[in-house]
Scaffold this motif. Structure first.
Motif, short mmCIF file in Angstrom:
data_model
loop_
_atom_site.label_atom_id
_atom_site.label_comp_id
_atom_site.label_asym_id
_atom_site.label_seq_id
_atom_site.Cartn_x
_atom_site.Cartn_y
_atom_site.Cartn_z
N TYR C 332 6.63 0.44 -8.99
CA TYR C 332 6.38 0.21 -7.57
C TYR C 332 5.01 -0.41 -7.34
CZ TYR C 332 10.45 3.15 -6.81
OH TYR C 332 11.73 3.65 -6.81
N LEU C 353 10.77 4.70 0.78
CA LEU C 353 11.02 4.39 -0.63
C LEU C 353 11.79 5.51 -1.31
CD1 LEU C 353 7.45 3.14 -1.59
CD2 LEU C 353 9.45 1.74 -1.03
N THR C 355 13.69 6.64 -5.27
CA THR C 355 13.58 6.30 -6.69
C THR C 355 14.61 7.02 -7.51
OG1 THR C 355 12.01 5.87 -8.46
CG2 THR C 355 12.00 8.10 -7.54
N TYR C 361 7.17 9.56 -9.11
CA TYR C 361 6.82 10.45 -7.98
C TYR C 361 5.31 10.67 -7.93
CZ TYR C 361 11.62 12.31 -7.21
OH TYR C 361 12.95 12.49 -6.93
N LEU C 365 4.53 6.78 -6.41
CA LEU C 365 5.03 6.90 -5.03
C LEU C 365 4.14 7.77 -4.16
CD1 LEU C 365 8.87 7.06 -5.68
CD2 LEU C 365 7.56 5.17 -4.71
N LEU C 377 8.10 8.52 1.90
CA LEU C 377 8.94 8.80 0.73
C LEU C 377 10.27 9.40 1.16
CD1 LEU C 377 6.46 10.37 -1.82
CD2 LEU C 377 7.04 7.97 -1.43
N THR C 397 5.12 15.44 -5.51
CA THR C 397 4.63 14.57 -4.43
C THR C 397 3.69 15.27 -3.46
OG1 THR C 397 6.49 15.03 -2.92
CG2 THR C 397 6.75 13.17 -4.47
#
Lengths: 466, 466, 466
Positions: C332, C353, C355, C361, C365, C377, C397
């Motif tokens: 990304y 986004l 994944t 993560y 992200l 996210l 995250t």
């Protein structure tokens, strides 16, 4: 430290109770060891193991790599030098060095395997240290002289039902023949490991191929070379083999036309081999091996992703397998596609995948094995054959691939006394994982018993056709 | 929220009890802070910190990146613009904006560090919010005026034994000299950070190299440039430095011949620098720095993998270090090989590796550090210097590298008041991890005490030669 | 197995109590389903669902991929073949095959969703197996005939507040119009999914673009093509759409000049499309879509990283979406940069986004979403929409991006009866995670209630502008 009956179980009492119950049902199941590196001459000759250092330190790269990482010379640990330079031969001195640095192993599986062996094989429930090193050395030495400590007796005591060794394609399997001829009831089977005749980037490749062709009495053409593999596989199968094993730097496979493959074979048989040709030849040969497995029923294993002999100084001095093999990233999705395009849907093929790249468990391996009928997942391997490593394996594969696309446990070891320790660890971790699923109501208890039994015993037997 | 004595400990009572006991033994150990970014002039001049916003919000990219991600302008948070465009200067307004959006920090380590600072430094056990923002602002402001809140007093109150700053290769180290000359007993040492004179892709590289050569009085040849590094390292060492630090985009190293390296130096010294040349020069210089470390004994740190200044609009407006640095994948196995081929087996070198790519902990870093005598693993870094991040670091490295190939904790911060908070968090998480090992019988309690003490204090002192 | 009220909660009693309390406050919140694949004709026509096999087995690739991986032919499961070759049509036989192999789903989320549906929709609290397959088949069949089992009744019973379908750019949205015209109070909105007219590597691309241009009455130039997108987006918006969705092989974006983009459009409109041109065109179109989102306010979603139709034999026989889509690595940081350079700081854009590469993560992200105002996210997706997968999402995250850069839950399903099951699972896992934070004193209980409510309801409504 005497082995605690609840070791590796969850601390939370309700979960621990479930784990205990599940483990109680699988603890005493026979050991099926479908992939490993014990020496078949042990079982053939049944000679006593020498001193404690030779048993526990010198041959175990898990042990000496850790000591080496803290500045201890391999020579001082008795690791032999191929050039004949003398190294330490006094087992007691080596043992003391190990004992003095025993704290380095805190938190490692090596520590747990070692202590399990000490207690269950030698009855020693003490922690090794500088203070008791000599005493324990003497005690183990004494016991090693006893007939009950010989390989066959230990095999029986360990309750091993079948064990596979790993053998070069050109191996005559004399030890396996001797075991079969001896009438001993132990089942020790070979596995066909053709890396030396498949990997043209290795020193000795051409000699090894010549030897293979000589043994099989086939011509030095690609067709003759493939026929030689077929004959050697048949030879292995006749001596009990049920599997092949392939340790490649990557998982790359290829699907060349037979003409292109033959031309490639001719190129890699010349003295100078291009690195890309060697990679492509390895790739094509995985596909050829899968094709042969469909014919002869040998289960296929791929162990990719190790950067072998990363440390050139060490490699020059000590040779292969000295702890300088480092995992690398692996791409199964693209690399396996040529082979899977041909054979992935064929239920006659069982292709067992291993990895040293845990990021592929959830992203690649579980989705692939949860789709292709030919694929199964081998257990957590090498650096990840550890309590947390095995737990991560289950957590990252089960939700997508379930339990029944996995194949039970492989001890993968040359450390004989650690075999029961490793299987016991795997059974405990699997039971702890199942206890987790039961305790948060993702699985019912009666099912957990069935799965625990499958993971500890049935799946390995079935997947490896033992 | 008043700090709970059991924060970050396991909830399961038996584990929590062990964690408490272990933590009780390390809680009050002195802080060794071998890598960080506090400003040495604080200790040299011992001036009071200004208002709460300047202490907690404006300089902390963890704080303002989160606020920015939810649409709050950096100007409104008082982050200065290099072009002189005015930004918010009213500390109270900035503080209110922080307080109004305090919910954004739920679940983040920033929240925990902030509250630890509030309570232990300012005696405030309340949760910040819109309702109490003004009151807390006044209370902190008032206290900041007190002599007990000056840097030297806080250093002593924080029980810091030694702290390292991070300093450009061309820094005169005037503040460090002033501290030494002052007779104050605090130990504030510099670290040699030559990125600006090593990375030819940076704006200002040529000017910085000229300054370096000027300071060292060496010619503008590769030999002169290397000699300049040697002299500056000696200069740093004489003022207390025990380490160097290298923040590179990748972990790439190189082993060029001295002739090729000299030719490369000549190329990067021209006005237009090719990106590949800049990368290769950085790579070669890591190897040169390792060679010098073997000579002068400075411990070497590599911090690779940050894509700096990912957001060009923000970079143009606000400059470096504004929260737009994003981690990327890193390959240690191939990238470090040239350096390791030369020096990996040399026990005189200590090379501490950090990562922003957690996938490398188990796959690359632990296997490398668990083999090479020169390598050690730095603690969980930057985005991963957090409760779950630190736990994953231990879970993913210990089984392969053990504890003794790691180097204790780095607070890595420019937020002075957060130093005790960060060390306390690390001690708690390590004790929680050890409690886990003890409670599932992987480690005995007496060993856990020893390890806890090593992780909290001894390992950092030893690895950094402090 | 009757649903346990504490399923998926922590076993440790103190944590479990907190999880229970939190869950009690969100359990009955309405379902907001901003991304999914239910068929809008269900709600438009409100016809009964056919037999149990058609409801649970035939359309669910989670179910039939697992059965297929163990050697069960898709034909035997009633999966249709586009070439018209007959497949099993007897629902009872298919159901029995599922029941006989029900053990394969142990430890998978499919099992949990299925049992939640069985119990809450059909009142069946038994575990499916060979012994009760016929009885349960009859019982479900009987109930399916009841008016209370029709789509609209179930929508109401499931307490759905709004649900989004996913619709081709060229779809006339007849079903959506019928729903709007019917006066039924359910809110079923379309989402603009232009992949078929954006991905020039797909079969049918040129026909689809022609259809798009025809519908929008715009010329076959790049400007006309962009205008056609604008008009179709407006058309979708008028029928309730609040979002677009983009399923690309990678996250690559581009920022070409309009002249270069127009030339690229002309190239991909020719019969033979170069693979790199197709990739670049997809990349450029993500950027164009972001630009349009800023204009028209549609929320943008990117779902990258699936290697579609990995199994060519299966694809040729059965077509798309048959379980042979495998995740791949995604980058990304570099791939999104061209788009982010333009629009990443624009608060008018919401770019969500997703994944299939969990390694991103923490590494990519969360740092990106924790910085760029335009980014959010999406929840754990596809293979990771599972108890452990959702837990890892939060653990990897939250510490960097917090909760407020995430957007609540997406059920992403075409299995209608599983919608409440999936939302219930997400609510339980989020409450379990929050209970963890509360129990180790990282979050206070009053805050956890607020966050639980936000994760279960508010964040999805707000992010998707529903």
């Amino acid at each position: 430290m005497p082995l605690h009956p609840d070791r590796l179980f969850p601390a939370e009492p309700a979960k621990r109770d479930i784990a205990r119950l599940l483990y109680g049902h699988v603890r005493d199941l026979p050991i099926v060891s479908p992939h490993g590196h014990t020496d078949p001459t042990w079982y053939a000759e049944d000679m006593p193991f020498p001193d404690p250092a030779t048993l526990f330190v010198k041959p175990d790269h898990y042990i000496f790599r850790m000591l080496y990482s803290q500045g201890i010379a391999l020579e001082a640990l008795g690791v032999p030098r191929p050039d004949g330079t003398p190294v330490e031969t006094d087992g007691r001195k080596i043992w003391r060095l190990f004992a003095d640095n025993y704290h380095l192993f805190r938190g490692t599986p090596s520590r747990l395997w070692f202590e399990h062996s000490l207690e269950t094989v030698f009855g020693i429930g003490e922690r090794l240290g500088a203070d008791n090193a000599d005493r324990l050395y003497d005690r183990i030495s004494e016991q090693l002289a006893d007939p009950s400590m010989r390989p066959r007796a230990l095999y029986e005591r360990f309750n091993i039902e079948a064990i596979s060794t790993t053998d070069a394609a050109t191996d005559a399997l004399a030890a396996h023949e001797a075991i079969l001829a001896s009438g001993w009831k132990g089942r020790v089977v070979p596995a066909y490991r053709p890396d030396a005749v498949v990997d043209a980037s290795r020193t000795g490749f051409h000699t090894a191929v010549e030897e293979l062709l000589g043994l099989a009495e086939t011509p030095a053409t690609f067709a003759g070379y493939l026929e030689a593999h077929r004959r050697r596989r048949t030879y292995f199968k006749a001596r009990g083999a049920t599997s092949t094993d392939h340790g490649h730097p990557t998982a790359l496979t290829a699907n060349l036309s037979q003409a292109d493959a033959a031309a490639l074979f001719d190129r890699v048989m010349k003295p100078e081999v291009d690195a890309r040709d060697a990679e492509l030849f390895r790739a094509q040969m995985l596909t050829e091996m899968a094709r042969m497995s469909i014919e002869d029923g040998l289960v296929m294993q791929i162990h990719p992703g190790s950067f072998r002999n990363h440390n050139p100084q060490l490699f020059e001095t000590f040779g292969f397998d000295k702890g300088a093999d480092i995992p690398t990233r692996t791409d199964y999705v693209r690399d396996l596609k040529p082979l899977l395009d041909l054979f992935g849907n064929d239920p006659r093929l069982t292709l067992i995948l291993f990895t040293l790249d845990e990021t592929t468990y959830g992203r690649e391996l579980a989705p692939l094995a949860g789709h292709y009928p030919a694929l199964r997942l081998g257990p957590a391997w090498w650096f990840f054959d550890s309590p947390d490593g095995m737990r991560r394996f289950r957590e990252l594969t089960t939700e997508t691939a379930g339990f029944y696309n996995t194949v039970g446990f492989n001890d993968d070891t040359r450390a004989f006394c650690s075999i029961p320790a490793r299987h016991d660890m795997a059974r405990r971790i699997d039971c702890a994982y199942l206890a987790e699923l039961v305790s948060d109501h993702r699985l019912e208890e009666d099912e957990a018993y069935e799965v625990a039994h499958d993971l500890a015993y049935n799946l390995a037997k079935k997947a490896y056709r033992l």
